[in-house]
Design an enzyme around this catalytic site. Sequence first.
Site, PDB file in Angstrom:
ATOM      1  N   HIS A   1      14.024  47.394 -15.717  1.00  0.00           N
ATOM      2  CA  HIS A   1      12.546  47.368 -15.845  1.00  0.00           C
ATOM      3  C   HIS A   1      11.697  48.069 -14.696  1.00  0.00           C
ATOM      4  O   HIS A   1      10.557  48.576 -15.220  1.00  0.00           O
ATOM      5  CB  HIS A   1      11.987  46.139 -16.054  1.00  0.00           C
ATOM      6  CG  HIS A   1      12.464  45.203 -17.264  1.00  0.00           C
ATOM      7  ND1 HIS A   1      11.921  44.069 -17.589  1.00  0.00           N
ATOM      8  CD2 HIS A   1      13.451  45.658 -18.058  1.00  0.00           C
ATOM      9  CE1 HIS A   1      12.613  43.598 -18.799  1.00  0.00           C
ATOM     10  NE2 HIS A   1      13.559  44.681 -19.144  1.00  0.00           N
ATOM     11  N   ASN A   2      12.133  48.229 -13.565  1.00  0.00           N
ATOM     12  CA  ASN A   2      11.271  48.673 -12.440  1.00  0.00           C
ATOM     13  C   ASN A   2      11.877  50.031 -12.134  1.00  0.00           C
ATOM     14  O   ASN A   2      11.022  50.783 -11.159  1.00  0.00           O
ATOM     15  CB  ASN A   2      10.936  47.880 -11.397  1.00  0.00           C
ATOM     16  CG  ASN A   2      10.795  46.414 -11.751  1.00  0.00           C
ATOM     17  OD1 ASN A   2      11.547  45.435 -11.598  1.00  0.00           O
ATOM     18  ND2 ASN A   2       9.672  46.356 -12.302  1.00  0.00           N
TER      19      ASN A   2
ATOM     20  N   CYS B   1      18.716  44.149   6.340  1.00  0.00           N
ATOM     21  CA  CYS B   1      18.405  43.838   7.834  1.00  0.00           C
ATOM     22  C   CYS B   1      18.581  42.184   7.817  1.00  0.00           C
ATOM     23  O   CYS B   1      19.147  41.729   6.922  1.00  0.00           O
ATOM     24  CB  CYS B   1      16.915  43.977   8.016  1.00  0.00           C
ATOM     25  SG  CYS B   1      15.573  43.311   7.117  1.00  0.00           S
TER      26      CYS B   1
ATOM     27  N   THR C   1      16.551  39.388   7.039  1.00  0.00           N
ATOM     28  CA  THR C   1      15.852  38.817   5.839  1.00  0.00           C
ATOM     29  C   THR C   1      16.232  39.905   4.558  1.00  0.00           C
ATOM     30  O   THR C   1      15.749  39.383   3.453  1.00  0.00           O
ATOM     31  CB  THR C   1      14.625  38.462   5.840  1.00  0.00           C
ATOM     32  OG1 THR C   1      14.008  39.673   6.216  1.00  0.00           O
ATOM     33  CG2 THR C   1      14.553  37.389   7.072  1.00  0.00           C
TER      34      THR C   1
ATOM     35  N   ASP D   1      19.535  47.426  10.035  1.00  0.00           N
ATOM     36  CA  ASP D   1      19.331  47.266  11.371  1.00  0.00           C
ATOM     37  C   ASP D   1      20.496  46.321  12.064  1.00  0.00           C
ATOM     38  O   ASP D   1      21.557  46.426  11.421  1.00  0.00           O
ATOM     39  CB  ASP D   1      18.093  46.524  12.013  1.00  0.00           C
ATOM     40  CG  ASP D   1      18.041  45.072  11.375  1.00  0.00           C
ATOM     41  OD1 ASP D   1      19.084  44.418  10.939  1.00  0.00           O
ATOM     42  OD2 ASP D   1      16.897  44.359  11.662  1.00  0.00           O
TER      43      ASP D   1
ATOM     44  N   HIS E   1       8.559  50.109 -20.160  1.00  0.00           N
ATOM     45  CA  HIS E   1       8.828  49.969 -18.817  1.00  0.00           C
ATOM     46  C   HIS E   1       8.453  51.404 -18.005  1.00  0.00           C
ATOM     47  O   HIS E   1       7.911  51.316 -16.835  1.00  0.00           O
ATOM     48  CB  HIS E   1      10.379  49.592 -18.586  1.00  0.00           C
ATOM     49  CG  HIS E   1      10.738  48.495 -19.040  1.00  0.00           C
ATOM     50  ND1 HIS E   1       9.816  47.200 -18.845  1.00  0.00           N
ATOM     51  CD2 HIS E   1      11.500  47.996 -20.272  1.00  0.00           C
ATOM     52  CE1 HIS E   1      10.577  46.236 -19.791  1.00  0.00           C
ATOM     53  NE2 HIS E   1      11.400  46.809 -20.445  1.00  0.00           N
TER      54      HIS E   1
END
Length: 149
Positions: free
Chosen positions: A102-103, A69, A71, A12, A137
């Site tokens: 892992h994700n 953005c 945050t 943004d 995983h």
Amino acid sequence: MSSTKRIALSSDHAAIDLRQTIAKHISEQGYEVVDIGPTTLESTHYPKHGEAAARLVASGDCDLGVIFCGTGQGIMMAANKVKGIRCGVCSETFSASMIRQHNDANMLSIGARVVGEGLALEIVDAFLGAEFEGGRHGTRVDMITDIEE
Ligand code: RB5
């Protein structure tokens, strides 16, 4: 790293300078950058930019995405609403590597009002430089995907 990886970028208004710095940095490393803006400082709405980058990744047009953005949180929430997207916000390099390893995160989100430029570059390097480990995983990532069904 594969020099042919296509990386979607969006932000943004709060993160335009950082996004453009990252675009230059990863482009110099050989990644193909798909920077979908915006390019003006005019106030805009992070959900549409998060969704747009996420759709490039979910469709397979891009391999990975990095979004920004103020945050990193709002645009991450929007991206994660797109089926097939696993996006994490990172403010340090350890998590940026681990969300790949892992994700199997396919998107990274950074808060331009949270981390400085130097750290943001290192976070992106950690994310793009890591690979999914699979194995146990993979079972867990499949469980995340099942929630979408
Ligand atoms: C914009 O002011 C700000 O709310 C946005 O960049 C982001 O931090 C939202 O999560």
